[in-house]
Design an enzyme around this catalytic site. Structure first.
Site, PDB file in Angstrom:
ATOM      1  N   HIS A   1      -1.822   3.909  -5.375  1.00  0.00           N
ATOM      2  CA  HIS A   1      -0.988   2.942  -4.669  1.00  0.00           C
ATOM      3  C   HIS A   1      -0.638   1.825  -5.643  1.00  0.00           C
ATOM      4  CE1 HIS A   1       0.485   0.064  -1.757  1.00  0.00           C
ATOM      5  NE2 HIS A   1       0.382   0.968  -0.805  1.00  0.00           N
TER       6      HIS A   1
ATOM      7  N   ARG B   1       6.125  -5.547   0.584  1.00  0.00           N
ATOM      8  CA  ARG B   1       7.397  -5.382  -0.122  1.00  0.00           C
ATOM      9  C   ARG B   1       8.541  -5.047   0.820  1.00  0.00           C
ATOM     10  NH1 ARG B   1       6.340  -0.931  -3.771  1.00  0.00           N
ATOM     11  NH2 ARG B   1       4.326  -0.710  -2.750  1.00  0.00           N
TER      12      ARG B   1
END
Length: 531
Positions: free
Chosen positions: A318, A338
């Protein structure tokens, strides 16, 4: 608490924030992505892999840490195990107490089967509980399972098994409704419409969430349903070998009480492996976002019994694991940060990539920035890049962070970092096991009556997984395994129990000249310091 160098870099981030917030970085071309991955992604570091000498995947490469467990000694001596003394006798034995195991148990119970969950920790101690960002499903008017399929197929480098991915995306909308009806508290608009957002690699907003507690909320609901149905759950008890019958069909497991080391025998007409991932093996020395028990047990059990693995050489790192402070090193910083507007910024205050590239591309970009480009932010423990969280409220307004990602705000708030005002430092963390046990669309492995669900499966996502498709696969394939295993159990008569495959595997190791002082499955990581 920040070093002088970190503070100087942070000032550059703050100075460029307004301009960076409106900057629209271009997405990489396919050729650029391919070059980037081959140069920087951990899956391409050939020296970190080993070719297997024995078993169904002989001649194929796997991470060195996994190879050591696949080619290790059993925890038992078959001649010392009394298979005639059966402690548990069920229709469907489910190994693993996360979201996939719980979903399987609920559907097996719906079908009238006598199901039982056995888990080495507690029900809910799983990566499901730790998933944050959301669950994908194409259930909006501007979306479709076909578009979902294309996003996921491309994001997985066109390597997913088509029949598995087809099942994932076509059954996704119904999976959301199933969870909603069970009581999962999804984020909804005042009129009841589910709120959806983008994830990395998605072309439509199809991410359903419960703030940034999505996995915990789903696991809470599934666990309560299992317990309310009074489906037996045997906690703190690990499966340490599969049991086959005289015809080579899965027929149960040898269990071990984690506290007393007592050996127990579970006989079953069908078995479901739902043991989750492998992050706690810390491949290549990476930190991990995974729960304490994620040690690839299911892969080891199935492989020793003769089941083939698919893509065991590919893992997901990740891109945004916490890189500072050290107390939360490797902890997941959800991709939702994000998707809400935060961008990745290097030490010079520069945006260096599109914030919603696929996870493998994002991770490789961060590694490149911190290595060859020399634009990582040095911390007392390592290196990272900034994730400029204050951008979220610059774009979405004051209160957005507390409303949409409260868990993130609290995690960093414990260390006096206010993510509404300060950027945070991130670096890739070992997150997901893309590869696993090869299954057909009904969930069955190459061993008859052995089904698999969740992160222990290989092939659903190909060689990279998009955000939100793991919470989806535990539901779709957990339910799938529960339904099909219970149906198979109704037509199965279990033959004489045997552990002959364990002896056969030991013989194969000896003939290949493999000498190991390890036993497997690993069960738990060992963090004791040695001199």
């Amino acid at each position: 608490m920040y070093t002088k160098e970190m503070l100087e870099s942070m000032k550059k981030v703050e100075a460029n924030r307004a301009a960076n917030a409106v900057l629209e970085p271009r997405r990489m071309t396919a050729e650029e992505k391919d070059t980037l991955l081959k140069t920087y992604h951990p899956d391409y570091r050939q020296e970190e892999f080993e070719v297997l000498s024995i078993g169904p995947n002989k001649g194929e490469k796997v991470p060195k840490e996994l190879a050591a467990l696949l080619q290790a000694n059993s925890r038992i001596r078959p001649e010392e195990i009394d298979l005639s003394h059966v402690d548990y006798d069920v229709d469907v034995l489910i190994i693993g107490g996360g979201g996939a195991g719980a979903s399987a148990a609920i559907e097996a119970d719906n079908a009238g089967a006598k199901a039982m969950i056995v888990t080495k920790l507690r029900i809910g101690d799983a990566n499901t509980m730790m998933a944050e960002g959301g669950i994908q499903a194409a259930d909006k008017p501007n979306d479709s399972p076909a578009i979902h399929y294309l996003d996921a197929f491309g994001g997985g480098h066109f390597a997913a098994k088509p029949e598995l991915l087809y099942k994932l995306v076509t059954e996704a909308p119904e999976a959301i409704q199933w969870l909603n009806n069970l009581g999962v508290e999804f984020d909804k608009a005042p009129d009841g419409t589910m709120i959806t957002t983008h994830g990395g690699g998605t072309s439509r907003k199809r991410m359903h969430a419960a703030k940034d507690y999505s996995g915990a909320e789903i696991m809470r609901t599934l666990r309560d349903e299992v317990l309310n149905r009074e489906i037996p759950v045997v906690d703190f008890t690990a499966a340490i070998e599969l049991i086959l019958d005289e015809n080579g069909k899965a027929a149960g497991a040898v269990l071990m009480n984690m506290e007393t080391q007592e050996i127990l025998i579970a006989r079953a007409k069908t078995v479901i492996i739902a043991t989750g991932g492998a992050g706690r093996l810390h491949y290549q020395g990476f930190p991990t976002s995974n729960h304490y028990g994620a040690t690839a047990d299911g892969l080891v059990l199935a492989y020793r019994a003769g089941a083939k693995l698919l893509y065991p050489d590919t893992l997901q790192y990740h891109p945004t694991g916490a890189a500072y402070p050290e107390q939360i090193f490797g902890a997941l910083v959800t991709e939702k940060v994000r998707s809400l507007g935060a961008k990745l910024i290097n030490a010079d205050g520069e945006v260096f990539m599109h914030p919603l590239e696929t996870r493998d591309v994002s991770a490789a970009s961060i590694i490149r920035e911190c290595s060859d480009h020399g634009k990582g932010v040095k911390t007392p423990e390592g290196v990272g890049v900034w994730l400029d969280t204050p951008m979220i409220e610059l774009k979405g307004g004051e209160g957005t962070i507390e409303k949409r990602i409260p868990a993130m705000m609290r995690m960093f708030g414990k260390y006096d970092i206010d993510i509404r005002k300060e950027p945070i430092l991130v670096y890739p963390t070992l997150h997901y096991q893309n590869g696993g046990i090869d299954i057909s669309s009904n969930g069955q492995s190459s061993i008859e009556n052995l089904f698999v669900a969740g992160e222990a499966v290989g092939g659903i996502h190909g060689r990279n997984r998009l955000m939100g498709n793991s919470l989806l696969d535990i539901i779709v394939f957990g339910r799938n395994a529960g339904r099909n295993a219970s149906a198979k159990a109704k037509e199965t008569s279990t033959g004489a129990l045997t552990l002959a495959h364990v002896d056969a595997y030991a013989k194969e190791m000896k003939e290949a000249g493999i000498v190991s002082n390890m036993v497997s499955p690993k069960l738990l990581p060992d963090y004791r310091r040695t001199k």
